[in-house]
Design a protein around this motif. Sequence first.
Motif, PDB file in Angstrom:
ATOM      1  N   ASP A  26       0.859  -1.178   0.000  1.00  0.00           N
ATOM      2  CA  ASP A  26       0.000   0.000   0.000  1.00  0.00           C
ATOM      3  C   ASP A  26       0.897   1.230   0.000  1.00  0.00           C
ATOM      4  O   ASP A  26       1.596   1.508   0.974  1.00  0.00           O
ATOM      5  CB  ASP A  26      -0.901  -0.022   1.239  1.00  0.00           C
ATOM      6  CG  ASP A  26      -1.945   1.094   1.225  1.00  0.00           C
ATOM      7  OD1 ASP A  26      -1.583   2.238   0.870  1.00  0.00           O
ATOM      8  OD2 ASP A  26      -3.097   0.830   1.589  1.00  0.00           O
ATOM      9  N   LEU A  27       0.877   1.982  -1.105  1.00  0.00           N
ATOM     10  CA  LEU A  27       1.789   3.114  -1.252  1.00  0.00           C
ATOM     11  C   LEU A  27       1.532   4.191  -0.221  1.00  0.00           C
ATOM     12  O   LEU A  27       2.467   4.772   0.340  1.00  0.00           O
ATOM     13  CB  LEU A  27       1.684   3.695  -2.665  1.00  0.00           C
ATOM     14  CG  LEU A  27       2.578   3.077  -3.742  1.00  0.00           C
ATOM     15  CD1 LEU A  27       2.325   1.587  -3.904  1.00  0.00           C
ATOM     16  CD2 LEU A  27       2.386   3.786  -5.072  1.00  0.00           C
ATOM     17  N   LEU A  28       0.267   4.488   0.058  1.00  0.00           N
ATOM     18  CA  LEU A  28      -0.052   5.558   0.998  1.00  0.00           C
ATOM     19  C   LEU A  28       0.223   5.144   2.432  1.00  0.00           C
ATOM     20  O   LEU A  28       0.836   5.889   3.195  1.00  0.00           O
ATOM     21  CB  LEU A  28      -1.520   5.969   0.828  1.00  0.00           C
ATOM     22  CG  LEU A  28      -1.882   6.595  -0.522  1.00  0.00           C
ATOM     23  CD1 LEU A  28      -3.372   6.874  -0.602  1.00  0.00           C
ATOM     24  CD2 LEU A  28      -1.090   7.878  -0.742  1.00  0.00           C
ATOM     25  N   ALA A  29      -0.212   3.954   2.796  1.00  0.00           N
ATOM     26  CA  ALA A  29      -0.030   3.512   4.176  1.00  0.00           C
ATOM     27  C   ALA A  29       1.442   3.374   4.529  1.00  0.00           C
ATOM     28  O   ALA A  29       1.845   3.624   5.672  1.00  0.00           O
ATOM     29  CB  ALA A  29      -0.751   2.179   4.398  1.00  0.00           C
ATOM     30  N   ASN A  30       2.280   2.987   3.559  1.00  0.00           N
ATOM     31  CA  ASN A  30       3.704   2.802   3.808  1.00  0.00           C
ATOM     32  C   ASN A  30       4.539   4.017   3.414  1.00  0.00           C
ATOM     33  O   ASN A  30       5.764   3.953   3.442  1.00  0.00           O
ATOM     34  CB  ASN A  30       4.204   1.569   3.057  1.00  0.00           C
ATOM     35  CG  ASN A  30       3.643   0.279   3.616  1.00  0.00           C
ATOM     36  OD1 ASN A  30       4.068  -0.182   4.667  1.00  0.00           O
ATOM     37  ND2 ASN A  30       2.675  -0.297   2.927  1.00  0.00           N
ATOM     38  N   GLN A  31       3.862   5.101   3.027  1.00  0.00           N
ATOM     39  CA  GLN A  31       4.537   6.357   2.659  1.00  0.00           C
ATOM     40  C   GLN A  31       5.610   6.114   1.603  1.00  0.00           C
ATOM     41  O   GLN A  31       6.744   6.588   1.698  1.00  0.00           O
ATOM     42  CB  GLN A  31       5.127   7.026   3.899  1.00  0.00           C
ATOM     43  CG  GLN A  31       4.074   7.418   4.926  1.00  0.00           C
ATOM     44  CD  GLN A  31       4.657   8.161   6.120  1.00  0.00           C
ATOM     45  OE1 GLN A  31       5.858   8.216   6.326  1.00  0.00           O
ATOM     46  NE2 GLN A  31       3.785   8.727   6.928  1.00  0.00           N
ATOM     47  N   ILE A  32       5.244   5.373   0.575  1.00  0.00           N
ATOM     48  CA  ILE A  32       6.168   5.040  -0.504  1.00  0.00           C
ATOM     49  C   ILE A  32       6.095   6.117  -1.584  1.00  0.00           C
ATOM     50  O   ILE A  32       5.013   6.507  -2.018  1.00  0.00           O
ATOM     51  CB  ILE A  32       5.818   3.655  -1.084  1.00  0.00           C
ATOM     52  CG1 ILE A  32       6.109   2.578  -0.027  1.00  0.00           C
ATOM     53  CG2 ILE A  32       6.593   3.376  -2.369  1.00  0.00           C
ATOM     54  CD1 ILE A  32       5.579   1.219  -0.375  1.00  0.00           C
ATOM     55  N   ASP A  33       7.259   6.594  -2.012  1.00  0.00           N
ATOM     56  CA  ASP A  33       7.320   7.653  -3.018  1.00  0.00           C
ATOM     57  C   ASP A  33       7.065   7.129  -4.423  1.00  0.00           C
ATOM     58  O   ASP A  33       6.439   7.801  -5.242  1.00  0.00           O
ATOM     59  CB  ASP A  33       8.677   8.351  -2.970  1.00  0.00           C
ATOM     60  CG  ASP A  33       8.899   9.083  -1.655  1.00  0.00           C
ATOM     61  OD1 ASP A  33       8.161  10.049  -1.399  1.00  0.00           O
ATOM     62  OD2 ASP A  33       9.782   8.682  -0.891  1.00  0.00           O
ATOM     63  N   LEU A  34       7.564   5.941  -4.712  1.00  0.00           N
ATOM     64  CA  LEU A  34       7.302   5.337  -6.009  1.00  0.00           C
ATOM     65  C   LEU A  34       7.473   3.834  -5.895  1.00  0.00           C
ATOM     66  O   LEU A  34       8.217   3.333  -5.057  1.00  0.00           O
ATOM     67  CB  LEU A  34       8.215   5.917  -7.101  1.00  0.00           C
ATOM     68  CG  LEU A  34       9.717   5.719  -6.970  1.00  0.00           C
ATOM     69  CD1 LEU A  34      10.178   4.502  -7.765  1.00  0.00           C
ATOM     70  CD2 LEU A  34      10.462   6.955  -7.464  1.00  0.00           C
ATOM     71  N   SER A  35       6.749   3.138  -6.758  1.00  0.00           N
ATOM     72  CA  SER A  35       6.793   1.684  -6.764  1.00  0.00           C
ATOM     73  C   SER A  35       7.136   1.206  -8.170  1.00  0.00           C
ATOM     74  O   SER A  35       6.660   1.764  -9.159  1.00  0.00           O
ATOM     75  CB  SER A  35       5.437   1.106  -6.330  1.00  0.00           C
ATOM     76  OG  SER A  35       5.428  -0.309  -6.466  1.00  0.00           O
ATOM     77  N   ILE A  36       7.971   0.187  -8.246  1.00  0.00           N
ATOM     78  CA  ILE A  36       8.276  -0.450  -9.524  1.00  0.00           C
ATOM     79  C   ILE A  36       7.454  -1.726  -9.593  1.00  0.00           C
ATOM     80  O   ILE A  36       7.552  -2.573  -8.701  1.00  0.00           O
ATOM     81  CB  ILE A  36       9.778  -0.774  -9.649  1.00  0.00           C
ATOM     82  CG1 ILE A  36      10.633   0.458  -9.351  1.00  0.00           C
ATOM     83  CG2 ILE A  36      10.070  -1.339 -11.030  1.00  0.00           C
ATOM     84  CD1 ILE A  36      10.393   1.626 -10.274  1.00  0.00           C
TER      85      ILE A  36
END
Length: 297
Positions: A135-145
């Motif tokens: 989960d990009l928002l919950a894990n505060q991820i800037d970008l995902s490949i």
Amino acid sequence: MEAVNLNRLAYFAAVVDTGSFTKAAERLAITKTVVSQQVARLEAELKTSLLLRTTRRVEPTEAGKLLYARCVMIFREAGDAVDEITRANAEPTGMLRIAAPNDYGASTIAPIAAAFIRKYPACRVELLLADTKMDLLANQIDLSIRVGWLDDSSHQARRIGSFRQFLVASPSFSATLSLNSPEDAAGQPFIANLALKEPVVWRFIQGDFDRRTVRMQQSLMSNSTPAVLAATLAGAGISVLPDFLAGEHIEAGRLTRLLPDWSLPAGGIYVVYPAARFRTPKVTAFVAMLTGGRSRD
């Protein structure tokens, strides 16, 4: 309903973040009374309870959790907008959190991340590798490949490349085989990648019209693509692996490509961003390195 005072959203989010009206007031440099009054007015405007107050901690209600998730997105996008305007020409700084699959992350993203921090020493990179989607928002991820085929989502995506898939085996195992068609492969021990949506069903293509769907006989299974590669190299059976992982082993003779006249569906390689209008310099710079300088959103 009249427009909600956005300051009240900030007060509310600070209470959820800290779990306390007192700590929220300290963070915001205002009095506890102001925070309490503003959150109470927000609840009145929305006609719902947002917080559960106990003697030890303040917890969000279900409605409060939903609102807080939206607040995080709003404040993050606002921060990105300010960064974009005020630091458009600034050097990238800060922590860059990247999510990627185990195989592609280790073989491709990790070396680029190393080059990135050498070029931009004010940056740090946290590379989160997993064959399951985060989960990009919950894990505060800037970008995902993401590698393969994208599901529909509210995130923004950009295709940056593609890959092919090969049916392979170790030389010692392939020496025991006599494969003339995809159906011949179905009877062999197969190393299945459980990270895939259909780990044992494969569609082979030859020419314009010959298409065959084969269900493999799984003998070993793993949810880790590097583990599937290791088992294949060890001679446990045949498997399907992406070219960016198997290619060097095929060239070095550690793997043999089987049924080379048949092809398997190609997949895409994507950069996926949390939904936002602006990109921070660190994200833009990393994607530029990833794509050889072709950074565009």
